[in-house]
Design an enzyme around this catalytic site. Structure first.
Site, PDB file in Angstrom:
ATOM      1  N   SER A 169       1.015  -1.307   0.030  1.00 20.23           N
ATOM      2  CA  SER A 169      -0.156   0.159  -0.483  1.00 20.23           C
ATOM      3  C   SER A 169       0.675   1.326   0.072  1.00 20.23           C
ATOM      4  O   SER A 169       2.259   1.088   0.474  1.00 20.23           O
ATOM      5  CB  SER A 169      -0.980   0.187   1.121  1.00 20.23           C
ATOM      6  OG  SER A 169      -1.680   1.403   1.637  1.00 20.23           O
ATOM      7  N   TYR A 220      -1.633  -0.729  10.033  1.00 25.86           N
ATOM      8  CA  TYR A 220      -1.595  -0.930   8.591  1.00 25.86           C
ATOM      9  C   TYR A 220      -1.101  -0.084   8.247  1.00 25.86           C
ATOM     10  O   TYR A 220       0.119  -1.720   7.357  1.00 25.86           O
ATOM     11  CB  TYR A 220      -3.265  -0.870   8.922  1.00 25.86           C
ATOM     12  CG  TYR A 220      -3.315  -0.706   6.778  1.00 25.86           C
ATOM     13  CD1 TYR A 220      -4.266  -1.921   6.061  1.00 25.86           C
ATOM     14  CD2 TYR A 220      -2.853  -0.142   5.881  1.00 25.86           C
ATOM     15  CE1 TYR A 220      -4.315  -2.115   5.272  1.00 25.86           C
ATOM     16  CE2 TYR A 220      -3.106   0.269   4.285  1.00 25.86           C
ATOM     17  CZ  TYR A 220      -3.864  -0.990   4.286  1.00 25.86           C
ATOM     18  OH  TYR A 220      -4.249  -1.166   3.135  1.00 25.86           O
TER      19      TYR A 220
HETATM   20  P1  NAP Z   1     -11.439  -5.984   0.952  1.00 22.90           P
HETATM   21  O1  NAP Z   1     -12.332  -5.756  -0.856  1.00 22.90           O
HETATM   22  O2  NAP Z   1     -11.845  -5.826   2.096  1.00 22.90           O
HETATM   23  O3  NAP Z   1     -11.091  -7.680   0.024  1.00 22.90           O
HETATM   24  C1  NAP Z   1      -9.979  -8.106   1.232  1.00 22.90           C
HETATM   25  C2  NAP Z   1     -10.407  -9.843   0.246  1.00 22.90           C
HETATM   26  O4  NAP Z   1      -9.679 -10.388   1.628  1.00 22.90           O
HETATM   27  C3  NAP Z   1     -11.523 -10.507   0.425  1.00 22.90           C
HETATM   28  O5  NAP Z   1     -11.803 -10.948  -0.469  1.00 22.90           O
HETATM   29  C4  NAP Z   1     -11.774 -10.800   2.076  1.00 22.90           C
HETATM   30  O6  NAP Z   1     -12.770 -11.988   1.610  1.00 22.90           O
HETATM   31  C5  NAP Z   1     -10.490 -11.240   1.942  1.00 22.90           C
HETATM   32  N1  NAP Z   1      -9.743 -11.343   3.547  1.00 22.90           N
HETATM   33  C6  NAP Z   1      -9.235 -10.445   4.829  1.00 22.90           C
HETATM   34  N2  NAP Z   1      -9.130 -11.259   5.546  1.00 22.90           N
HETATM   35  C7  NAP Z   1      -8.820 -12.348   5.270  1.00 22.90           C
HETATM   36  C8  NAP Z   1      -8.030 -13.559   5.574  1.00 22.90           C
HETATM   37  N3  NAP Z   1      -8.044 -13.442   6.927  1.00 22.90           N
HETATM   38  N4  NAP Z   1      -7.878 -14.307   4.833  1.00 22.90           N
HETATM   39  C9  NAP Z   1      -8.252 -14.810   3.813  1.00 22.90           C
HETATM   40  N5  NAP Z   1      -8.411 -13.883   2.686  1.00 22.90           N
HETATM   41  C10 NAP Z   1      -9.204 -12.579   3.546  1.00 22.90           C
HETATM   42  O7  NAP Z   1      -9.722  -5.531   0.339  1.00 22.90           O
HETATM   43  P2  NAP Z   1      -8.997  -4.688  -0.531  1.00 22.90           P
HETATM   44  O8  NAP Z   1      -8.991  -3.397  -0.662  1.00 22.90           O
HETATM   45  O9  NAP Z   1      -9.649  -5.853  -2.086  1.00 22.90           O
HETATM   46  O10 NAP Z   1      -7.812  -5.235  -0.377  1.00 22.90           O
HETATM   47  C11 NAP Z   1      -6.928  -6.167  -1.108  1.00 22.90           C
HETATM   48  C12 NAP Z   1      -5.443  -5.677  -0.254  1.00 22.90           C
HETATM   49  O11 NAP Z   1      -4.922  -4.459  -1.026  1.00 22.90           O
HETATM   50  C13 NAP Z   1      -5.517  -5.646   0.833  1.00 22.90           C
HETATM   51  O12 NAP Z   1      -4.028  -6.358   0.858  1.00 22.90           O
HETATM   52  C14 NAP Z   1      -4.989  -4.012   1.462  1.00 22.90           C
HETATM   53  O13 NAP Z   1      -4.070  -4.089   2.306  1.00 22.90           O
HETATM   54  C15 NAP Z   1      -4.490  -3.775  -0.432  1.00 22.90           C
HETATM   55  N6  NAP Z   1      -4.962  -1.933  -0.122  1.00 22.90           N
HETATM   56  C16 NAP Z   1      -5.919  -1.765  -0.710  1.00 22.90           C
HETATM   57  C17 NAP Z   1      -6.436  -0.093  -0.427  1.00 22.90           C
HETATM   58  C18 NAP Z   1      -7.743   0.666  -1.138  1.00 22.90           C
HETATM   59  O14 NAP Z   1      -7.890   1.375  -1.568  1.00 22.90           O
HETATM   60  N7  NAP Z   1      -8.211  -0.443  -1.177  1.00 22.90           N
HETATM   61  C19 NAP Z   1      -4.840   0.365  -0.763  1.00 22.90           C
HETATM   62  C20 NAP Z   1      -3.268  -0.540  -0.819  1.00 22.90           C
HETATM   63  C21 NAP Z   1      -3.831  -1.360  -0.538  1.00 22.90           C
HETATM   64  P3  NAP Z   1     -13.773 -12.245   3.033  1.00 22.90           P
HETATM   65  O15 NAP Z   1     -14.775 -11.144   2.567  1.00 22.90           O
HETATM   66  O16 NAP Z   1     -14.437 -13.416   2.602  1.00 22.90           O
HETATM   67  O17 NAP Z   1     -13.375 -11.656   4.317  1.00 22.90           O
END
Ligand code: NAP
Length: 241
Positions: free
Chosen positions: A136, A150
């Protein structure tokens, strides 16, 4: 390609799965608890032309994770790429007000989970394989007043990426990270600020939040042979933020 994606049911991970499916690839992905979302994503991958398998496996649970990797290889054969994506965030708060349990869970999933996933990848990938870690922009911004736990967890995955790229490079395996900025996904709901990406995205150099698909495009490129001389990179996908 046969890809393994942690947290592939929603958000950025789901976009990676769908894009891989559209390219005719096979995707094995894990999720945390939302089986309906996992089923929907697996269906979307297959509709797009790929093959998919979803497995419920907590990224921080070494045994469950290893079993998910085993099941993926048993069903679809050897892996060509692994996306270390599963990550969580807690409600916006200053560090002084964060409960120890919250900090432990964020570090457990985002750091231990990433290390365990990368460990499985290192054990299973062959020369030509690739790993992409979803870090991130928070790793370099620090997220003061929002979620320093985080941000620190993502700093750790950046360091892991740098080390593992050096460790696995001689084996012909590339390791890179993407550092997304403000991306429209449900993670901001978990932070208690559903409008966060749109609100803060407006003041970034490109003037908007990013989409999960835009991050997925970068991840698929890093996994592909087009990025064959890219390793150890921390690639910002953050609209200039
Ligand atoms: P998201 O929409 O909340 O989706 C999270 C995904 O991870 C879901 O499929 C969830 O499954 C799964 N998950 C959560 N906890 C888990 C666990 N303990 N074991 C296995 N799977 C798990 O999040 P996202 O925004 O796509 O984020 C994905 C990655 O991108 C993360 O590493 C996040 O830190 C990074 N990121 C996101 C952003 C942003 O702005 N969105 C920015 C920078 C980095 P369930 O639904 O079954 O819980």
């Amino acid at each position: 390609m046969h890809l393994f994606v942690t947290g592939g049911s929603r958000g950025i991970g789901a976009a990676v799965c769908r894009l891989a499916g559209a390219g005719g690839h096979t995707v094995s992905f894990t999720y945390g608890s939302n089986a309906a979302a996992a089923e929907a994503t697996a269906g979307a991958v297959e509709k797009a032309g790929g093959k998919a398998m979803a497995e419920c496996a907590d990224a921080a649970d070494a045994q469950a994770l290893a079993a998910a990797f085993d099941a993926a290889e048993a069903r679809f054969g050897a892996l060509s790429g692994v996306v270390v994506n599963a990550g969580i965030i807690g409600p916006v708060a200053p560090l002084a007000e964060m409960a120890p349990e919250r900090i432990a869970r964020v570090v457990g999933v985002n750091v231990t989970g990433a290390l365990l996933t990368a460990r499985e990848a290192a054990r299973r990938l062959s020369p030509g394989g690739a790993i992409v870690v979803v870090s991130s922009a928070a790793a370099r911004l620090g997220s003061p007043g929002e979620f320093i736990d985080y941000a620190a967890s993502k700093g750790a995955t950046d360091t892991m990426t740098i080390g593992l790229a050096k460790e696995l490079g001689p084996k012909g395996i590339r390791v890179n990270a993407v550092r997304p900025g403000l991306i429209e996904t449900d993670i901001h709901i978990d932070a208690g600020a559903p409008d966060r990406a749109a609100r803060l995205g407006a003041s970034t150099p490109l003037g908007r939040a990013g989409t999960a698909e835009e991050v997925a495009e970068t991840i698929l490129w890093l996994l592909s042979d087009k990025a064959r001389y890219v390793s150890g990179a921390l690639l910002d996908v953050a609209g200039g933020r």
